[in-house]
Design an enzyme around this catalytic site. Structure first.
Site, mmCIF file in Angstrom:
data_model
loop_
_atom_site.group_PDB
_atom_site.id
_atom_site.type_symbol
_atom_site.label_atom_id
_atom_site.label_comp_id
_atom_site.label_asym_id
_atom_site.label_seq_id
_atom_site.Cartn_x
_atom_site.Cartn_y
_atom_site.Cartn_z
ATOM 1 N N TYR A 1 0.840 -1.210 0.000
ATOM 2 C CA TYR A 1 0.000 0.000 0.000
ATOM 3 C C TYR A 1 0.868 1.250 0.000
ATOM 4 C CZ TYR A 1 -3.081 3.700 1.562
ATOM 5 O OH TYR A 1 -3.763 4.897 1.659
ATOM 6 N N LYS B 1 0.883 4.170 -2.959
ATOM 7 C CA LYS B 1 0.573 5.589 -2.726
ATOM 8 C C LYS B 1 1.753 6.473 -3.113
ATOM 9 C CE LYS B 1 -2.680 7.217 -1.333
ATOM 10 N NZ LYS B 1 -3.797 7.776 -2.107
#
Length: 172
Positions: A55, A59
């Site tokens: 994750y 991002k």
């Protein structure tokens, strides 16, 4: 793979749509997760990047795509690296969500708050009102690749959050 699809490919698609529409400015919702599991608090925008989780990587890559569009196409990009946001409409049932969500769900169901570890682990919490204000300001400020951290700048320990919510606790 889902993180990459949403946060990299989805961001690139949004950047292309903004460019095609003639948008002047783009504000990207980045994540403080790019600093790793235990960043210093307060965290400076130039703190080392540590994308140890998929994750966090997705991002950060989305942010890098936004910065690329800023350099190549002249789109004014401001990126907000959000710390642990909370507020009245946050999901309380997401088992993978922030500890605050988990504690509130446990409290609502009348079960003890589960503290994993020694309780001294900390998070930088920021209220949704402050996040919204940061987005508003970032949309108004001209920028070519500006990055801001959005947090309180203070660590709140898991034990402190449990004390604020109140009720019995269990440690595992």
């Amino acid at each position: 793979a889902a993180y990459l699809q949403a946060n990299v490919i989805g961001t690139a698609a949004a950047l292309e749509l903004a460019r095609a529409a003639g948008a002047r400015r783009f504000v990207y919702a980045a994540s403080s997760s790019c600093y790793g599991a235990r960043p210093p608090v307060p965290t400076a925008e130039d703190a080392p990047i540590d994308t140890g989780h998929p994750y966090a990587l997705s991002k950060y890559l989305g942010e890098q795509a936004a910065m690329h569009w800023a350099r190549v196409y002249g789109l004014e990009v401001n990126s907000l690296r959000l710390f642990t946001a909370y507020g009245p409409r946050m999901r309380k049932s997401d088992a993978l969500g922030p500890v605050l969500n988990i504690f509130l769900a446990q409290k609502a169901h009348g079960v003890p708050l589960t503290i994993v570890g020694d309780g001294t682990q900390g998070r930088d919490f920021v209220h949704a009102r402050d996040v919204a204000a940061a987005f508003r300001l970032a949309a108004l400020v001209p920028g070519h690749g500006r990055i801001w951290n959005v947090g309180s700048g203070k660590t709140q320990t898991i034990d402190h959050i449990a004390d604020l919510i109140g009720g019995p606790t269990v440690r595992i």
